[in-house]
Enzyme design. Structure first.
Site, PDB file in Angstrom:
ATOM      1  CE  LYS A  57      -3.913   2.125   0.031  1.00 49.94           C
ATOM      2  NZ  LYS A  57      -4.934   1.940  -0.996  1.00 49.94           N
ATOM      3  CB  SER A 105      -3.403  -0.824  -3.664  1.00 47.72           C
ATOM      4  OG  SER A 105      -4.607  -0.094  -3.605  1.00 47.72           O
TER       5      SER A 105
END
Length: 368
Positions: free
Chosen positions: A160, A230
């Site tokens: 992330k 992401s």
């Protein structure tokens, strides 16, 4: 001997943490055993997708109550990876990963997990070599925590990563520091790309001599077959989760991966299933599908506008972002193989698999 636990729970909305809390209340997992939570939230997956931040805040608050600590303390030790966008038939859900110490078991390998975090990045580092190198170091750290010595035993690395906002760009400018881009949406791709190249560097999939600021987002021939990144507005560091099969771990779970060469590569998914001992053709029967704990995949429209020689319009649609089209496409293909729609399909695959394709990994129960 450690065991990796994995639980998939549905969510009714981005702030719904009831499934996680029921796991804890029922004794399936202790709050302090949780090391990471993946989530698919029903936002747009773009810069202004605050469903990710809402989900993180809800999880940190709920877990803080269960752990007897502050929400900030939860965020400091648990990797919370929220991926926005459940287009098509994808179902919003959470995947809870935990590590539990248990009795020694006979030799062999089982699913292993390790997490690590970089320091917060200044805005000017996002999408540049500083992020690549920091990510590579964090991947190595996470591998060590998972007890994985051989990069070949790593099957999936989830990151992330942050993105740029107008406020972050202006903050860097006030310090006289130029950023990689002034396009906040483009910053998502650069951050994902730098993170993926950091994974590729750590796993020996690319040579550092081939990497540079200019290569990020441009050299499509440089990629990792096991990276998933992401980007989100809710953090300024990279959170890294390494998943693999390692000796010294016990439990019934294992992971396998393949690389989809394009968005309709059904056979890559079936190959990963075959590696885990599942039937090699057709959609999984309900009993077999029930043994699948998670499918993790990347989705990206090809830049040439073609899928196996036929034109697609994902890059030309001004109403719906191309990554949203891609998530729906890959989600449908994956659901057809698995026979279920609660799948973690993440858009934006810069340096994550070949152009138009991407990695796919499957976690399954392979023994009782």
């Amino acid at each position: 001997m450690p065991e990796c636990l994995a639980f998939r729970v549905p969510t009714r909305h981005p702030a719904d943490v009831s499934g996680v809390m029921e796991l804890i209340a029922g004794g399936a997992v202790a709050a302090d055993e949780i090391v990471a939570i993946f989530g698919k939230t029903e936002g747009n997956g773009c810069v202004n997708d605050f469903t990710r931040q809402l989900a993180v805040m809800a999880l940190e608050t709920a877990l803080a109550g269960a752990m007897g600590c502050t929400p900030a303390s939860v965020g400091a030790r648990v990797a919370l990876v929220m991926s926005g966008g459940t287009e098509g038939g994808l179902s919003p859900h959470l995947l809870v990963l935990a590590r539990r110490d248990g009795p020694d078991a006979p030799g062999g390998t089982a699913l292993a997990v390790g997490t690590a975090f970089t320091a917060d990045f200044p805005p000017e580092a996002i999408g540049r070599m500083a992020q690549v190198r920091a990510t590579a170091a964090a991947v190595a750290d996470a591998m060590a925590r998972a007890g994985i010595d051989d990069a070949a035993d790593v099957h999936f690395v989830q990151v992330k990563c942050p993105l740029l906002t107008s406020a972050r760009i202006h903050e860097a400018a006030d310090r006289g520091q130029p950023v990689a881009t002034h396009d906040t949406y483009a910053s998502m791709g650069l951050s994902r790309g730098a993170s993926a190249l950091g994974i590729a560097l750590a796993l020996g999939e690319v040579a550092e001599a081939d990497l540079s600021d200019a290569a990020i987002g441009a050299r499509r021939d440089l990629y990792s077959g096991r990276a998933s990144a992401s980007a989100g507005i809710e953090l300024m560091r990279n959170e890294v989760i390494v998943l693999g099969n390692a000796p010294g771990w016990s439990g019934p779970l294992a992971i396998a991966h393949r690389v989809m060469r394009d968005g309709i590569d059904f056979f890559a998914i079936q190959g990963a299933l075959a590696d885990l001992g599942f039937p090699g053709s057709g959609q999984l029967a309900p009993e077999a599908s029930g043994r699948i704990v998670a499918l993790l995949a990347k989705a990206e429209p090809s830049h040439d506008g073609l899928i196996r020689g036929r034109r697609h319009i994902m890059n030309d649609d001004s109403d719906i972002n191309a990554t949203r089209h891609a998530r729906a496409l890959v989600g449908g293909v994956a659901a057809a193989a698995i026979g279920r729609t609660d799948l973690f399909v993440s858009g934006g695959a810069e340096h994550q698999g070949p152009d138009g394709g991407g990695p796919v990994a499957i976690i399954a129960r392979v023994r009782d």
